[in-house]
Write a protein that holds these residues in place. Structure first.
Motif, PDB file in Angstrom:
ATOM      1  N   PRO A 117       0.782  -1.236   0.000  1.00  0.00           N
ATOM      2  CA  PRO A 117       0.000   0.000   0.000  1.00  0.00           C
ATOM      3  C   PRO A 117       0.816   1.289   0.000  1.00  0.00           C
ATOM      4  O   PRO A 117       0.305   2.341  -0.384  1.00  0.00           O
ATOM      5  N   THR A 118       2.092   1.233   0.413  1.00  0.00           N
ATOM      6  CA  THR A 118       2.886   2.456   0.438  1.00  0.00           C
ATOM      7  C   THR A 118       3.637   2.697  -0.874  1.00  0.00           C
ATOM      8  O   THR A 118       4.320   3.718  -1.011  1.00  0.00           O
ATOM      9  N   SER A 119       3.499   1.769  -1.824  1.00  0.00           N
ATOM     10  CA  SER A 119       4.193   1.901  -3.110  1.00  0.00           C
ATOM     11  C   SER A 119       3.420   2.745  -4.109  1.00  0.00           C
ATOM     12  O   SER A 119       3.770   2.781  -5.290  1.00  0.00           O
ATOM     13  N   GLU A 120       2.375   3.396  -3.667  1.00  0.00           N
ATOM     14  CA  GLU A 120       1.624   4.341  -4.489  1.00  0.00           C
ATOM     15  C   GLU A 120       1.118   5.445  -3.567  1.00  0.00           C
ATOM     16  O   GLU A 120       0.885   5.207  -2.379  1.00  0.00           O
ATOM     17  N   ALA A 121       0.965   6.642  -4.121  1.00  0.00           N
ATOM     18  CA  ALA A 121       0.585   7.759  -3.247  1.00  0.00           C
ATOM     19  C   ALA A 121       0.044   8.931  -4.051  1.00  0.00           C
ATOM     20  O   ALA A 121       0.280   9.049  -5.255  1.00  0.00           O
ATOM     21  N   ALA A 205       8.770  16.236  -3.385  1.00  0.00           N
ATOM     22  CA  ALA A 205       7.315  16.070  -3.338  1.00  0.00           C
ATOM     23  C   ALA A 205       6.891  15.485  -1.993  1.00  0.00           C
ATOM     24  O   ALA A 205       7.595  14.668  -1.398  1.00  0.00           O
ATOM     25  N   ARG A 206       5.741  15.910  -1.543  1.00  0.00           N
ATOM     26  CA  ARG A 206       5.215  15.479  -0.246  1.00  0.00           C
ATOM     27  C   ARG A 206       4.085  14.483  -0.438  1.00  0.00           C
ATOM     28  O   ARG A 206       3.215  14.674  -1.298  1.00  0.00           O
ATOM     29  N   VAL A 207       4.114  13.408   0.348  1.00  0.00           N
ATOM     30  CA  VAL A 207       3.051  12.403   0.288  1.00  0.00           C
ATOM     31  C   VAL A 207       1.839  12.928   1.044  1.00  0.00           C
ATOM     32  O   VAL A 207       1.870  13.094   2.267  1.00  0.00           O
ATOM     33  N   LEU A 208       0.757  13.187   0.308  1.00  0.00           N
ATOM     34  CA  LEU A 208      -0.491  13.621   0.934  1.00  0.00           C
ATOM     35  C   LEU A 208      -1.193  12.426   1.562  1.00  0.00           C
ATOM     36  O   LEU A 208      -1.712  12.497   2.679  1.00  0.00           O
ATOM     37  N   ALA A 209      -1.196  11.320   0.838  1.00  0.00           N
ATOM     38  CA  ALA A 209      -1.799  10.079   1.338  1.00  0.00           C
ATOM     39  C   ALA A 209      -1.317   8.939   0.463  1.00  0.00           C
ATOM     40  O   ALA A 209      -1.165   9.099  -0.755  1.00  0.00           O
ATOM     41  N   ASP A 210      -1.068   7.783   1.074  1.00  0.00           N
ATOM     42  CA  ASP A 210      -0.760   6.588   0.291  1.00  0.00           C
ATOM     43  C   ASP A 210      -1.899   5.595   0.467  1.00  0.00           C
ATOM     44  O   ASP A 210      -3.000   5.973   0.861  1.00  0.00           O
ATOM     45  N   GLY A 211      -1.645   4.328   0.179  1.00  0.00           N
ATOM     46  CA  GLY A 211      -2.728   3.350   0.221  1.00  0.00           C
ATOM     47  C   GLY A 211      -2.989   2.738   1.577  1.00  0.00           C
ATOM     48  O   GLY A 211      -3.924   1.928   1.717  1.00  0.00           O
ATOM     49  N   THR A 212      -2.198   3.089   2.579  1.00  0.00           N
ATOM     50  CA  THR A 212      -2.313   2.453   3.893  1.00  0.00           C
ATOM     51  C   THR A 212      -3.732   2.553   4.455  1.00  0.00           C
ATOM     52  O   THR A 212      -4.289   3.646   4.584  1.00  0.00           O
ATOM     53  N   GLY A 213      -4.316   1.406   4.764  1.00  0.00           N
ATOM     54  CA  GLY A 213      -5.643   1.353   5.337  1.00  0.00           C
ATOM     55  C   GLY A 213      -6.779   1.619   4.374  1.00  0.00           C
ATOM     56  O   GLY A 213      -7.939   1.633   4.772  1.00  0.00           O
ATOM     57  N   VAL A 214      -6.446   1.813   3.104  1.00  0.00           N
ATOM     58  CA  VAL A 214      -7.477   2.170   2.121  1.00  0.00           C
ATOM     59  C   VAL A 214      -7.506   1.182   0.953  1.00  0.00           C
ATOM     60  O   VAL A 214      -8.566   0.718   0.550  1.00  0.00           O
ATOM     61  N   VAL A 215      -6.338   0.887   0.380  1.00  0.00           N
ATOM     62  CA  VAL A 215      -6.249  -0.085  -0.721  1.00  0.00           C
ATOM     63  C   VAL A 215      -5.087  -1.033  -0.448  1.00  0.00           C
ATOM     64  O   VAL A 215      -4.133  -0.680   0.249  1.00  0.00           O
ATOM     65  N   LYS A 216      -5.160  -2.213  -1.019  1.00  0.00           N
ATOM     66  CA  LYS A 216      -4.091  -3.192  -0.835  1.00  0.00           C
ATOM     67  C   LYS A 216      -2.934  -2.948  -1.806  1.00  0.00           C
ATOM     68  O   LYS A 216      -1.793  -3.217  -1.496  1.00  0.00           O
TER      69      LYS A 216
END
Length: 321
Positions: A117-121, A205-216
């Motif tokens: 989930p952290t490999s996309e943001a 660049a700043r991570v606003l949100a990644d997939g943690t807790g939302v997508v696999k």
């Protein structure tokens, strides 16, 4: 009228002749296909490691099979290649198989890697006033249409209570999106590794949100169903070599980074960051994973991004149907 009927009959005869010709040539085509495995890969991921190691090519060469590797900029383009018959096997994220199946692609899920989930943001510039996903309302967001990050944005907006229609989505390939992000032509960019890591390290660049807790954020391995049905032993060999490559990369992280760096043409720090977030280990497709894929399909259909309801299990391995 008679001439029109004659032309119609002539067209039918030509169609039948073409069909007969294709039927006669089919065994030869099949025999030729058995000598070549065409693999589609992207700039990063396990297949890039497997290609660089070269063990799969050697193993299949011993069986008289040549591996032809073709690079694609993203998953949707890769599966378009599979749909039109230019590749036999490839790997993509969650959303591309849904769009490809909706387009009529004869594909089959043959394996997947664990969630990553952290490999996309969703990225924003370092000095952006955007602090929460809810702040994306009315903003311009770049992404590759039909890719895994398309589903990430959809779910993050849903979680933040922002209707998808309230965001101005710009469909851009990773290269074009990076350029737009640097120019300030878009307010945010939804992207995956290694492009994500490169933007973080090179642009701040700043991570606003990644997939943690939302997508696999699964990575799926897919094959063209006709090829998989005709040559299941070749697909099994590919999965075995991918599993070996995965385990090698997991246990030899520094060597894997050194192997990938010249292939990707990226700084060591970028490749290291992306490698830290990569999930390792190929798993058989399960009913539970496909049920999660069904949620992806249903979500895109609800937004009319795919034209009709989709049964993901139509693309399942035969034992899961």
């Amino acid at each position: 009228m008679r001439s029109m009927i004659w032309i119609s009959r002539l067209s039918v005869l030509r169609w039948l002749a073409a069909l007969l010709c294709a039927a006669l040539l089919w065994p030869a085509a099949q025999a030729q296909d058995a000598k070549t495995l065409r693999i589609g890969f992207q700039k990063y991921g396990t297949l890039t490691i497997v290609r660089a190691l070269g063990d799969l090519d050697k193993r299949l060469a011993a069986q008289g099979i040549t591996v032809k590797w073709t690079e694609f900029p993203a998953g949707p383009q890769l599966l378009e290649g599979l749909n039109v018959g230019s590749i036999d096997f490839g790997t993509v994220g969650e959303a591309p198989p849904v769009f490809a199946q909706a387009a009529g692609a004869a594909l089959v899920y043959v394996g997947n890697e664990p969630p990553s989930p952290t490999s996309e943001a969703i990225l924003v510039p370092k000095d952006s006033p955007i602090k929460r996903v809810a702040d994306l309302k009315g903003k311009k967001v770049a992404l590759n249409k039909g890719s895994n990050v398309h589903y990430l944005l959809l779910r993050q907006l849903e979680r933040a209570g922002v209707p998808y229609a309230d965001v101005n989505v710009a469909y851009l390939t990773p290269a074009d999106a990076r350029a737009a992000f640097e120019r300030g032509s878009v307010d945010a960019w939804v992207i995956w590794d290694p492009f994500q890591a490169a933007a973080e390290k090179q642009l701040g660049a700043r991570v606003l949100a990644d997939g943690t807790g939302v997508v696999k954020n699964y990575q799926f391995f897919l094959a063209a169903r006709p090829y998989q049905q005709a040559h299941p032993e070749v697909i099994q060999t590919v999965l075995e070599e991918i599993r070996k490559g995965d385990l090698w990369a997991r246990d030899h992280r520094a060597e894997a980074v050194a192997l990938l760096q010249p292939v990707l043409g990226l700084d060591k720090a970028v490749v290291e960051l992306a490698a830290e977030r990569l999930a390792y280990g190929v798993q058989p497709i399960t009913r539970e994973v496909l049920l999660e894929q069904q949620q992806v399909a249903d979500a895109f259909h609800a937004l009319k991004l795919i034209p009709k309801p989709l049964n993901v299990f139509d693309a399942a391995p035969s034992g899961l149907k």
